[in-house]
Design an enzyme around this catalytic site. Structure first.
Site, PDB file in Angstrom:
ATOM      1  N   PRO A   6     119.866 127.325  48.444  1.00  0.00           N
ATOM      2  CA  PRO A   6     118.776 126.891  47.555  1.00  0.00           C
ATOM      3  C   PRO A   6     119.141 125.559  46.916  1.00  0.00           C
ATOM      4  CG  PRO A   6     120.027 128.696  46.561  1.00  0.00           C
ATOM      5  CD  PRO A   6     120.543 128.540  47.960  1.00  0.00           C
ATOM      6  N   LEU A   7     118.298 124.571  47.085  1.00  0.00           N
ATOM      7  CA  LEU A   7     118.606 123.209  46.669  1.00  0.00           C
ATOM      8  C   LEU A   7     117.557 122.718  45.677  1.00  0.00           C
ATOM      9  CD1 LEU A   7     119.347 121.933  50.269  1.00  0.00           C
ATOM     10  CD2 LEU A   7     121.069 122.416  48.525  1.00  0.00           C
ATOM     11  N   GLN A  65     115.611 132.502  44.442  1.00  0.00           N
ATOM     12  CA  GLN A  65     116.723 132.450  43.488  1.00  0.00           C
ATOM     13  C   GLN A  65     116.159 132.302  42.084  1.00  0.00           C
ATOM     14  OE1 GLN A  65     119.625 129.022  42.755  1.00  0.00           O
ATOM     15  NE2 GLN A  65     120.913 130.414  43.926  1.00  0.00           N
ATOM     16  N   CYS A 117     124.981 127.758  38.164  1.00  0.00           N
ATOM     17  CA  CYS A 117     124.378 126.446  37.926  1.00  0.00           C
ATOM     18  C   CYS A 117     125.165 125.697  36.850  1.00  0.00           C
ATOM     19  CB  CYS A 117     122.921 126.600  37.491  1.00  0.00           C
ATOM     20  SG  CYS A 117     122.113 125.025  37.133  1.00  0.00           S
ATOM     21  N   GLY A 152     130.577 125.400  50.439  1.00  0.00           N
ATOM     22  CA  GLY A 152     131.263 124.185  50.025  1.00  0.00           C
ATOM     23  C   GLY A 152     131.775 123.345  51.168  1.00  0.00           C
ATOM     24  N   ARG A 166     124.834 120.588  50.797  1.00  0.00           N
ATOM     25  CA  ARG A 166     124.775 119.132  50.926  1.00  0.00           C
ATOM     26  C   ARG A 166     124.845 118.669  52.371  1.00  0.00           C
ATOM     27  NH1 ARG A 166     129.227 116.351  47.691  1.00  0.00           N
ATOM     28  NH2 ARG A 166     130.434 118.135  48.436  1.00  0.00           N
TER      29      ARG A 166
END
Length: 700
Positions: A341-342, A395, A426, A541, A566
């Site tokens: 989730p971005l 989310q 977060c 990550g 990312r």
């Protein structure tokens, strides 16, 4: 969508750089005496680009950025500058409403072509001047309407920026233009549900029963709407939803989290226990069906689950409550490619794009529980799901068990999702200051209450996204505990599963690190090995290539899967690379085709009228603020590219590839104009996230 300009469209695949690359220099024109090896550059965090493509470096990156900013002041000026004019928010709102009244054609009239079709008549907040709209109508954009199909017609009618391609327009019969419901998207907030939430009349029988059974129900709480003074995670209240429910305001939640708009209230005296509650508003049943403003709501009240009064509420009121995670329908994450989730960029069009490129699991952007319970349409838009998302989760983020549990029950009742992910990692200061996100890492008791209450309320699987910080904190205790013969990590992992979570995603960084350090995958492996079989552990990550995926899966078979964040922002085709097990040397033309697909998905989601086009442009530019960091495979000395590498100034293999590598917002706007036409007069853009700061990150 507009075609490429002539200078960019020429030989986009194989043309050499427009300017021959000069040898590296020290900034004064002289060649560098001894060039560093590719390995040395990579060790320093500099991308080892082949010498043939390097261009003379500027005197300094800082001065170059300053020069770019000064040369494009009108482009890069922060939109928040308008607030310095001394106008109040109410005045700005009146001006926007007046602008809508005078320049925006009523959507109903635009669809039907009939001035008398709007039921609001003169009371409508949009313009009914059909002839005036036609006279000042903007020119059509190049390309075809994204809604053209054999099954239906464009729902935007005359307002569509591709109106000339409508079959009805060609035939000259505008009356044939009828609205077509977009059935490919679900989880839409209905007006009846929104009114119940606005009036604080929604009932949560399962959530309240479980909260009371766990001792988490505050005194007098009954469907309570959280107050701003009591830990509201987000202060912006936006009730002006458009008919689609997804384009009212550009990402209102993200704007609020970054300080734009109305200042969020500060929460005082954050404690572990449930906050005191004010007296609840009277229930609709107590007001009576003849109460003012209750006419429409009464129709949906019969559909809500019956709830006992607060004085007699207990767990036995609902026999469907599931208290054990094994009774739930579990989601198997094993080996599946999971798009993280971005915030801002992880919208529905981007998720559709990633699904087309090979992603297996998608998850919506983080939604604040308080805003969902207040019926904010902009927040509910983050829960929208496309039919192509066959394994989809949402989310949510909240600080207290009551708000999270009620939000979970509401989502389970009104939406179709495969799992609900609770964000406990977060790092944004505004979220953390309210006791949510990574602030929960220091409050395991509150974490337990949230997970246990939420997971026991619904049958939908509950997952948890957290940071390395929670496990690092307990690892420090483990080291102390090891001397005392106690192991805290095993008990933590087991407890998370016993609380009701079916899966946990561990991001291998602390909150303070943000993205300034590499993810600690060795510790993620340790967590996966120590987890019970009933709890799936996912790692997150620094996955930027298929080789990273292979290494992590081979190094720890106990790891269920890996979440990609990312890496997907920089190159969404990473999912294709993993499935095909190759480094894809994608051409600039292929990358442009991917951007075209995104724009088409965006127009279908946000609309093909002027507002939809500009909303699509905004989110396209936000995404381009990440994609410029991608370095083509054919230009690198060492593979794969690492996320923390800083690229030197380089030329691409053609003009389009060079343009896509630019870190200037003016060039990103130029790319958007290739796809969506010229920007409006006075257009400004400033990226929301500091995606071009690389390894420099704030600590709070």
């Amino acid at each position: 969508m507009a075609e490429l300009s002539a200078e960019v469209a020429t030989d986009i695949h194989d043309a050499p750089p427009e300017y021959p690359p000069a040898p590296p220099s020290d900034g004064g024109g002289a060649p560098t005496p001894a060039a560093a090896t590719p390995e040395e550059l990579a060790a320093k965090g500099v991308a080892p680009v082949k010498a043939d493509f390097l261009c003379p470096p500027p005197p300094s990156r800082t001065s170059q950025t300053a020069a770019n900013n000064s040369a494009s002041t009108a482009v890069a000026a922060p939109p928040s500058g308008v607030l310095k004019q001394g106008k109040s928010k109410r005045q700005f709102k009146r001006e926007r409403q007046q602008e809508q009244k005078t320049s925006h054609l009523c959507p109903v009239i635009a669809k039907s072509g009939d001035v008398s079709s709007c039921k609001f008549g003169d009371g409508c907040r949009f313009s009914h001047d059909l002839e005036g709209f036609k006279a000042q109508r903007q020119d059509d954009l190049d390309g075809e309407c994204p809604f053209i199909s054999d099954e239906g017609r464009c729902p935007y009618g005359l307002a569509c920026r591709f109106y000339g391609t409508h079959k009805e327009a060609v035939a000259g019969d505008n009356s044939l233009i009828v609205p077509k419901k977009n059935f490919s998207e679900t989880n839409e907030l209905t007006k009846d549900v929104q009114r119940l939430l606005w009036k604080n009349n929604m009932k949560f029988p399962k959530a309240d029963a479980k909260l009371k059974a766990l001792g988490l129900m505050g005194p007098g709480v009954k469907g309570k709407k959280p107050d701003k003074e009591e830990g509201s995670e987000c202060a912006v209240s936006n009730h002006e939803a458009n008919e689609n429910g997804c384009s009212n305001g550009v990402d209102a939640k993200a704007d609020n989290l970054n300080g734009a708009g109305e200042e969020a209230p500060q929460e005082n005296n954050v404690v572990d226990e449930l906050r005191p509650s004010k007296k609840a508003k009277p229930d609709v049943a107590e007001l009576g069906s003849n109460s003012p403003g209750n006419e429409v709501d009464q129709n949906i009240l019969d559909k809500q689950p019956e709830a006992a009064s607060q004085d007699h509420l207990s767990v036995e009121t609902d026999g469907s409550l599931k208290s054990h995670p094994r009774e739930k329908k579990l989601v198997d994450f094993s080996g599946k490619l999971y798009l993280a989730p971005l915030t801002t960029v992880g919208n529905l069009p981007f998720r559709r794009l990633c699904k087309a490129l090979g992603a297996d699991i998608t998850c919506g952007e983080m939604a604040m529980c308080t805003n969902l319970l207040q019926g904010q349409a902009a927040e509910w838009a983050l829960l929208r799901r496309h039919s192509s998302e066959d394994l989809f989760g949402v989310q949510i983020c909240g600080a207290y068990a009551d708000t999270v549990t009620r939000a979970v029950e509401l989502i389970d009742r009104e939406c179709t999702v495969d799992f609900i992910d609770i964000n406990m990692g977060c790092p944004i200061e505004l979220v953390v200051s309210k006791g949510a996100g990574s602030a929960l890492l220091n409050k395991p008791t509150r974490m337990k209450g949230i997970i246990e209450a939420a997971s026991s309320t619904v049958e939908t699987p509950i997952t948890v996204k957290t940071l390395y910080a929670i496990l690092l904190l307990l690892l420090l205790q483990v080291r102390t505990g090891y001397l005392e013969g106690k192991n805290k990590v095993d008990s933590l992992i087991a407890d998370i599963g016993n609380w009701g979570a079916t899966a946990i995603t561990v991001h291998g960084r602390t909150r303070q690190q943000r993205y300034s350090k590499s993810a600690d995958w060795e510790y993620i492996y340790q967590c996966a090995r120590n987890a019970p079989e009933s709890l799936q552990v996912l790692g997150n990550g620094d996955i930027s290539a298929y080789t990273d995926w292979n290494i992590h899966k081979a190094s720890c078979p106990e790891l269920s899967s890996c979440m990609i964040g990312r890496g997907a922002l920089t190159k969404p085709w990473i999912f294709t690379e993993i499935k095909e097990q190759r480094h894809w040397d994608i051409s600039s033309g292929e990358r442009l085709d991917i951007l075209k697909d995104y724009v088409r998905f965006g127009l279908q989601h946000w609309g093909s009228d002027t507002k939809g086009v500009e909303t699509t442009r905004h989110f396209l530019l936000e995404w381009l603020s990440y994609t410029f960091r991608y370095i083509p495979v054919g230009l690198l000395e060492i593979l794969p590219q690492r996320l923390n590498w800083r690229p030197p100034s380089y030329f691409g293999r053609n003009d389009l590839e060079t343009l896509m590598a630019s870190e200037s917002a003016a060039d990103w706007i130029r790319i958007s104009e290739m796809l969506l036409g010229k920007v409006p007069t006075g257009f400004t853009f400033s990226p929301k996230h500091k995606s071009n700061s690389y390894d420099r990150a704030e600590n709070g």
